[in-house]
Design a protein around this motif. Structure first.
Motif, PDB file in Angstrom:
ATOM      1  N   CYS A  38     -68.667 -99.434 -35.182  1.00 32.15           N
ATOM      2  CA  CYS A  38     -68.932 -98.016 -34.935  1.00 32.15           C
ATOM      3  C   CYS A  38     -69.278 -97.776 -33.476  1.00 32.15           C
ATOM      4  O   CYS A  38     -68.814 -96.815 -32.867  1.00 32.15           O
ATOM      5  CB  CYS A  38     -70.068 -97.523 -35.835  1.00 32.15           C
ATOM      6  N   PHE A  39     -70.085 -98.633 -32.905  1.00 30.35           N
ATOM      7  CA  PHE A  39     -70.466 -98.470 -31.504  1.00 30.35           C
ATOM      8  C   PHE A  39     -69.323 -98.820 -30.561  1.00 30.35           C
ATOM      9  O   PHE A  39     -69.197 -98.247 -29.487  1.00 30.35           O
ATOM     10  CB  PHE A  39     -71.706 -99.294 -31.188  1.00 30.35           C
ATOM     11  N   GLU A  40     -68.473 -99.742 -30.957  1.00 30.12           N
ATOM     12  CA  GLU A  40     -67.350-100.137 -30.107  1.00 30.12           C
ATOM     13  C   GLU A  40     -66.320 -99.022 -29.950  1.00 30.12           C
ATOM     14  O   GLU A  40     -65.678 -98.909 -28.920  1.00 30.12           O
ATOM     15  CB  GLU A  40     -66.676-101.388 -30.669  1.00 30.12           C
ATOM     16  N   SER A  98     -65.321 -85.184 -33.046  1.00 29.29           N
ATOM     17  CA  SER A  98     -64.791 -86.477 -33.466  1.00 29.29           C
ATOM     18  C   SER A  98     -65.600 -86.960 -34.662  1.00 29.29           C
ATOM     19  O   SER A  98     -66.825 -86.954 -34.627  1.00 29.29           O
ATOM     20  CB  SER A  98     -64.912 -87.504 -32.337  1.00 29.29           C
ATOM     21  N   GLN A 137     -66.590 -84.765 -27.077  1.00 29.11           N
ATOM     22  CA  GLN A 137     -67.965 -85.139 -26.739  1.00 29.11           C
ATOM     23  C   GLN A 137     -68.912 -85.053 -27.934  1.00 29.11           C
ATOM     24  O   GLN A 137     -69.945 -85.702 -27.954  1.00 29.11           O
ATOM     25  CB  GLN A 137     -68.487 -84.256 -25.612  1.00 29.11           C
ATOM     26  N   ILE A 169     -66.362 -90.209 -36.941  1.00 29.29           N
ATOM     27  CA  ILE A 169     -66.261 -91.665 -37.001  1.00 29.29           C
ATOM     28  C   ILE A 169     -66.396 -92.057 -38.467  1.00 29.29           C
ATOM     29  O   ILE A 169     -67.359 -91.680 -39.128  1.00 29.29           O
ATOM     30  CB  ILE A 169     -67.363 -92.326 -36.158  1.00 29.29           C
ATOM     31  N   LEU A 224     -63.404 -92.067 -28.165  1.00 28.20           N
ATOM     32  CA  LEU A 224     -63.466 -90.719 -28.724  1.00 28.20           C
ATOM     33  C   LEU A 224     -62.860 -89.702 -27.768  1.00 28.20           C
ATOM     34  O   LEU A 224     -63.024 -89.790 -26.560  1.00 28.20           O
ATOM     35  CB  LEU A 224     -64.915 -90.334 -29.038  1.00 28.20           C
ATOM     36  N   ALA A 283     -69.713 -85.892 -31.716  1.00 28.25           N
ATOM     37  CA  ALA A 283     -69.254 -86.857 -32.723  1.00 28.25           C
ATOM     38  C   ALA A 283     -70.273 -86.957 -33.846  1.00 28.25           C
ATOM     39  O   ALA A 283     -71.467 -86.738 -33.648  1.00 28.25           O
ATOM     40  CB  ALA A 283     -69.044 -88.229 -32.079  1.00 28.25           C
ATOM     41  N   THR A 284     -69.765 -87.265 -35.018  1.00 22.18           N
ATOM     42  CA  THR A 284     -70.627 -87.504 -36.163  1.00 22.18           C
ATOM     43  C   THR A 284     -69.954 -88.526 -37.073  1.00 22.18           C
ATOM     44  O   THR A 284     -68.777 -88.817 -36.917  1.00 22.18           O
ATOM     45  CB  THR A 284     -70.908 -86.184 -36.937  1.00 22.18           C
ATOM     46  N   ILE A 304     -66.846 -95.785 -29.832  1.00 18.94           N
ATOM     47  CA  ILE A 304     -67.348 -94.582 -29.157  1.00 18.94           C
ATOM     48  C   ILE A 304     -66.609 -94.330 -27.850  1.00 18.94           C
ATOM     49  O   ILE A 304     -66.317 -93.187 -27.506  1.00 18.94           O
ATOM     50  CB  ILE A 304     -68.874 -94.668 -28.958  1.00 18.94           C
ATOM     51  N   LYS A 305     -66.242 -95.374 -27.130  1.00 14.73           N
ATOM     52  CA  LYS A 305     -65.533 -95.191 -25.854  1.00 14.73           C
ATOM     53  C   LYS A 305     -64.111 -94.638 -26.043  1.00 14.73           C
ATOM     54  O   LYS A 305     -63.495 -94.199 -25.096  1.00 14.73           O
ATOM     55  CB  LYS A 305     -65.506 -96.499 -25.077  1.00 14.73           C
TER      56      LYS A 305
END
Length: 90
Positions: A71-73, A3, A81, A5, A78, A83-84, A75-76
């Protein structure tokens, strides 16, 4: 399977270039791109219209002013497993 981001802000042309490059470079890899858009409303509309044709892209409009929070929001949401981060000025 990975994934990516991608936080963006008011650089539609860079987004278009990056998406097209990903199609070429990662053609043999399963991937998704998760976009966090902190652009103005006009640019966000252009981005959403352009991204409609891609099934492996998830789009989120940034609600807070701090792009890192967005960005942190996401993550759930994705799919994979691993991610970059990609940046539209890379």
């Amino acid at each position: 399977m990975i994934s990516f981001i991608l936080p963006i802000k008011n650089r539609h042309e860079n987004l278009v270039r990056l998406i097209k490059n990903c199609k070429v470079v990662f053609r043999n890899i399963k991937y998704e791109i998760v976009i966090i858009d902190a652009s103005s409303d006009l640019i966000s509309k252009k981005n959403k219209f352009f991204l409609k044709k891609y099934k492996n892209i998830k789009y989120f409009k940034q609600k807070s002013k701090r792009i890192t929070r967005g960005c942190f929001e996401v993550i759930k949401h994705l799919k994979y497993q691993i991610a970059t981060f990609l940046y539209d000025d890379d």
